[in-house]
Scaffold this motif. Structure first.
Motif, mmCIF file in Angstrom:
data_model
loop_
_atom_site.group_PDB
_atom_site.id
_atom_site.type_symbol
_atom_site.label_atom_id
_atom_site.label_comp_id
_atom_site.label_asym_id
_atom_site.label_seq_id
_atom_site.Cartn_x
_atom_site.Cartn_y
_atom_site.Cartn_z
ATOM 1 N N ALA A 75 0.831 -1.208 0.000
ATOM 2 C CA ALA A 75 0.000 0.000 0.000
ATOM 3 C C ALA A 75 0.863 1.255 0.000
ATOM 4 C CB ALA A 75 -0.921 -0.011 1.219
ATOM 5 N N ILE A 94 -6.222 -3.781 2.174
ATOM 6 C CA ILE A 94 -5.792 -2.387 2.285
ATOM 7 C C ILE A 94 -6.851 -1.508 1.638
ATOM 8 C CG2 ILE A 94 -3.312 -2.711 2.539
ATOM 9 C CD1 ILE A 94 -3.036 -2.627 -0.496
ATOM 10 N N GLU A 129 -8.371 2.642 1.042
ATOM 11 C CA GLU A 129 -8.129 4.087 1.086
ATOM 12 C C GLU A 129 -9.310 4.843 1.667
ATOM 13 O OE1 GLU A 129 -5.275 5.864 -1.956
ATOM 14 O OE2 GLU A 129 -6.433 4.447 -3.148
ATOM 15 N N TRP A 136 -4.052 4.944 4.072
ATOM 16 C CA TRP A 136 -4.443 3.557 3.932
ATOM 17 C C TRP A 136 -4.788 2.962 5.289
ATOM 18 C CZ3 TRP A 136 -4.663 1.199 -0.850
ATOM 19 C CH2 TRP A 136 -3.989 1.834 -1.908
ATOM 20 N N LEU A 188 -4.643 -2.229 -7.877
ATOM 21 C CA LEU A 188 -4.137 -0.892 -7.562
ATOM 22 C C LEU A 188 -4.120 0.029 -8.775
ATOM 23 C CD1 LEU A 188 -1.246 -2.012 -5.211
ATOM 24 C CD2 LEU A 188 -3.261 -0.708 -4.518
#
Length: 810
Positions: A177, A750, A752, A192, A419
């Motif tokens: 992350a 992970i 955001e 994160w 990602l």
């Protein structure tokens, strides 16, 4: 110049996950400041301890860092810590797991003042959800994650490894992350959140989705036995132990030939592993005596000749005497005060910008002198400032060419795709990804069963798919053209496959000097065992970990059917991110020689350190613990129901004693400390099980957690599909795909924001994006694409065994 020499990382709180995440930055040159209270990080006292009293676990997690002591009782503590954080690039926060007397600071205000700051916050279960307030340990989390119940004797209790797994897995995810937010020219800054529990599901998701496809068929079937293949396990030879994995029909036939068991080889009911699993006793009665007639190394040599995935199962002394692993930096020296030992190094083996090889564990308040070059991100990292765009996926704009199959490589590239990277998966109609299935019988092909495998869909979402026959010049040329425009190339074939095809780094690196190319082979490109075939099970068998599991005097024990695959995939993802950051900064690509067997070594690191110092055989605790008493897996009401329980401190012990009806133990000063309770461990465990056996496993966990005691139900992988905590957090996302329709997909651990990263697209069907990629990226005309299809260079239907044989004759 080290890749991260321009970065300053600050680590606050105390957790194995955040410590390992920060150490991965230190491995590549970052200035890591570990903030500790005056008494030091609590992990400094974690067992096992060296003869001089140093924690071997803490040493593995923290060598190469500096220590900064901040006393929360000091009136200037908040201002002091705030100033330290404002002067860093990455803040790694483990306070939700253990605050470690860290001063209370205003993270929101700091991030507003420093928008380029990368912030990673770790917790056991995430900020919201039914488990969010749970007390936890490594083992209770693994129980909930479906990683304990399937291992061990069929009659129970389930058995598990020492307490050093979740921190490594979560640390890798945390690093992925933070590193993804550090890629120059794309984005800088970001916040994160990391769930240790969900990080552990990287190991469970294969079995979770096999259960989704096949139903509730998995049960614990004995030590070193796992559904759905057989034989996969550890078996005794004349002088030691041998790890064996047979999955494909060809491997089974070769195994039988090696042992001279033609009757088993020719039995049509034993073609597939799931069929053999129904006849374990009959098959083992024939091959176990044969294995005892030769040495481990003799069988290993024979297996190599026949391309069977087998490997010697090492003892700790074997690992430490392995010159190849030391030469490659998988095992490195570590200095703890005046005491020197060995531990696991960095597994991200970049060849142009290699990681540091070992280091010193900082004493409290010790600042290590590091030769940092370049400027930190508070200055400029390139000729133009990076954009700060929290709404943009971190890796958007990066293109990845994915030559991998199975689990390890596809998990690496899936994470890059999640990602934001554009991942192009290359298969062939002749040899598609084997996770689509190895069955080439006509019915399997005609019914398109290769498009209906949940495991393939799980590992390949968010990618585009193209088919190219790389054994023919036209397919090879197109692959080279794609590589010329890519940033990253990943493969997990045997080491010689791509080079023999003309797609090695020596060729592609000249076509594209900024290309990062990673080989994810089992043992490494130059290993003496480079020709050894391997699966995730092979990697665990050869890692040293099985020798630490189980009871004293018992055989080595596996804890998972394919442990090494997910671990290799996460390490691979971490490695290519480091190299991509370097390539974006300098314009220079490089080759990464990742050996998946080495990625398993960290799980045995503390015991390796002890053995390197005192030479004693590692203590095997069974389901007990070197530090916590009591600690174990206890039977609950009903059939095969279990709850994992751990008392990690005096308060937990006293609460547990009162809860199970022994208030006298809670007030007994002779039982105040864990080591004092060690002599009464049998009696304590009997009392706990007398209490748990009267309760459903979830009820027992609820009552224990309400009293502040670490506990977790031992779940089956299928239970995770309806786990109330995962449902509340939206962990499983519904995706629609041709041939199978709506199906669940796991989220990354992970995040955001409050919700998981959205899954953009389902896994590609075979050759789904042929036209889109060949026309859109390479500019081929419709007639050229049609010609490729007629020639079998591309296609959308897997060839059957008969068609493949006919093609090979041509």
């Amino acid at each position: 110049m080290e890749v991260f020499s321009h970065l300053r990382v600050v680590e606050i709180g105390s957790s194995a996950a955040t410590s390992y995440c920060a150490r991965l930055f230190a491995d590549f040159g970052a200035d890591v400041q570990k903030v500790e209270p005056p008494g030091g990080d609590p992990l400094r006292g974690s067992a096992p301890l060296t003869p001089s009293g140093h924690s071997a676990w803490f040493a593995f997690l923290n060598f190469g860092k500096s220590s900064l002591i901040i006393d929360a009782t000091n009136p200037d503590a908040v201002a002091q810590l705030t100033a330290v954080i404002e002067d860093c690039n990455i803040l790694i926060d483990g306070r939700d797991i253990d605050p470690a007397e860290c001063p209370s600071i205003n993270i929101a205000a700091i991030r507003q003042k420093c928008p380029a700051l990368i912030y990673l916050e770790a917790s056991w279960f995430g900020r919201e959800g039914p488990y969010s307030g749970f007390a936890a340990t490594d083992s209770t989390v693994r129980a909930l994650a479906g990683l304990i119940k399937l291992a061990g004797p069929a009659e129970g209790p389930p058995s598990h490894a020492p307490d050093f797994q979740t921190g490594i897995l979560a640390g890798l995810w945390g690093f992925i992350a933070a590193a993804s937010s550090s890629v120059p020219g794309i984005r800088r800054g970001g916040s994160w959140s990391l769930s240790v529990f969900e990080s552990s599901l990287a190991l469970s998701e294969y079995q979770m989705f096999e259960a989704y496809e096949h139903g509730d068929v998995m049960r614990r079937i004995g030590i070193n036995r796992f559904w759905p293949n057989f034989p996969i396990g550890i078996y005794q030879t004349r002088d030691g132990w041998l790890g064996i994995t047979t999955i494909t029909p060809a491997q089974w036939r070769a195994f039988c030939d090696m042992l001279g068991l033609s009757e088993l080889r020719d039995d049509p009911s034993f073609v597939m592993g799931a069929d053999r699993l129904q006849h374990v006793q009959r098959i083992e009665r024939q091959f176990i005596p044969r294995l005892k007639t030769q040495t481990t190394n003799e069988w290993f040599v024979e297996g190599l000749k026949r391309k069977i995935p087998i490997v010697p199962v090492p003892e700790m002394s074997d690992l430490l005497q392995d010159a190849e692993k030391s030469e490659r930096g998988a095992i490195v020296p570590v200095l703890m005060g005046e005491e020197e030992g060995q531990t696991a190094g960095s597994m991200q083996r970049l060849t142009l910008t290699p990681p540091r090889r070992g280091g010193k564990v900082p004493a409290p308040a010790e600042q290590q002198s590091l030769a940092h070059m370049g400027r930190r991100l508070t200055g400029t990292m390139s000729s133009s400032p990076d954009r700060i765009d929290a709404g943009r996926p971190p890796l958007q704009g990066i293109r990845v060419l994915d030559f991998s199959m199975g689990w390890a490589g596809p998990l690496c590239t899936r994470t890059l795709a999640d990602l934001g990277a554009d991942v192009i998966k290359i298969e062939a109609i002749q040899y598609p990804d084997w996770w689509r299935g190895v069955d080439r019988r006509p019915a399997y092909i005609e019914d398109r069963l290769y498009e209906k495998r949940a495991r393939f869909c799980m590992a390949n979402r968010n990618k585009r798919g193209v088919t190219l026959d790389l054994t023919r010049q036209q397919g090879l040329t197109l692959a080279k053209r794609l590589a010329a425009g890519a940033d990253i190339v990943v493969d997990n074939y045997s080491v010689d496959v791509l080079p023999k095809l003309g797609l090695g780094y020596d060729v592609l690196g000249k076509l594209n000097p900024r290309l990062v190319m990673m080989s994810m082979s089992a043992f490494g490109t130059n290993s003496s065992r480079r020709a050894c075939r391997a699966y995730g099970s092979t990697l665990e068998q050869g890692s040293g970990l099985p020798g630490l599991i189980g009871k004293a005097g018992a055989p080595p024990v596996m804890s998972h059917i394919a442990f090494g695959d997910a671990v290799g995939g996460l390490n691979g993802c971490a490695a290519v991110l480091v190299a991509a950051i370097h390539a974006r900064t300098t314009g220079r690509g490089q080759f990464i020689d990742l050996a998946q067997i080495e990625c398993m070594i960290p799980f045995a690191a503390p015991w390796m350190t002890l053995h390197s110092i005192d030479g004693a055989s590692p203590v095997k605790y069974g389901n007990r613990h070197p530090q916590f008493v009591p600690h174990g897996c206890f039977r609950c009401a009903g059939e095969d129901n279990w709850v994992m329980v751990a008392a990690t401190d005096q308060h937990m012990w006293q609460s547990l004693a009162r809860l199970i009806g022994r208030p006298d133990w809670a007030t007994d000063v002779s039982l105040e400390f864990a080591e004092a309770r060690r002599d009464s461990e049998d009696l304590i465990e009997q009392a706990i099980e007398a209490w748990t056996i009267t309760r459903d496993a979830d009820q027992a966990m609820s009552e224990l957690q309400s009293a502040g005691i670490a506990a977790g139900v031992a779940r089956l992988p299928i239970d995770l599909l309806r786990d109330r905590h995962l449902r509340a957090r939206g962990y499983l996302q519904e995706v629609d795909r041709a041939f199978i329709g709506g199906h669940p997909q796991p989220s990354m651990p992970i995040r955001e924001g409050e919700r998981p990263n959205a899954i953009r697209s389902a896994a590609p069907t075979l050759g789904q994006h042929n036209r889109e990629i060949l026309s859109g990226l390479l500019g081929l005309s419709d007639s050229e694409i049609a010609h490729l299809a007629r020639e079998g260079i591309i296609g959308a239907v897997m060839l059957s065994e008969v068609e493949l044989a006919r093609t090979n004759r041509l």
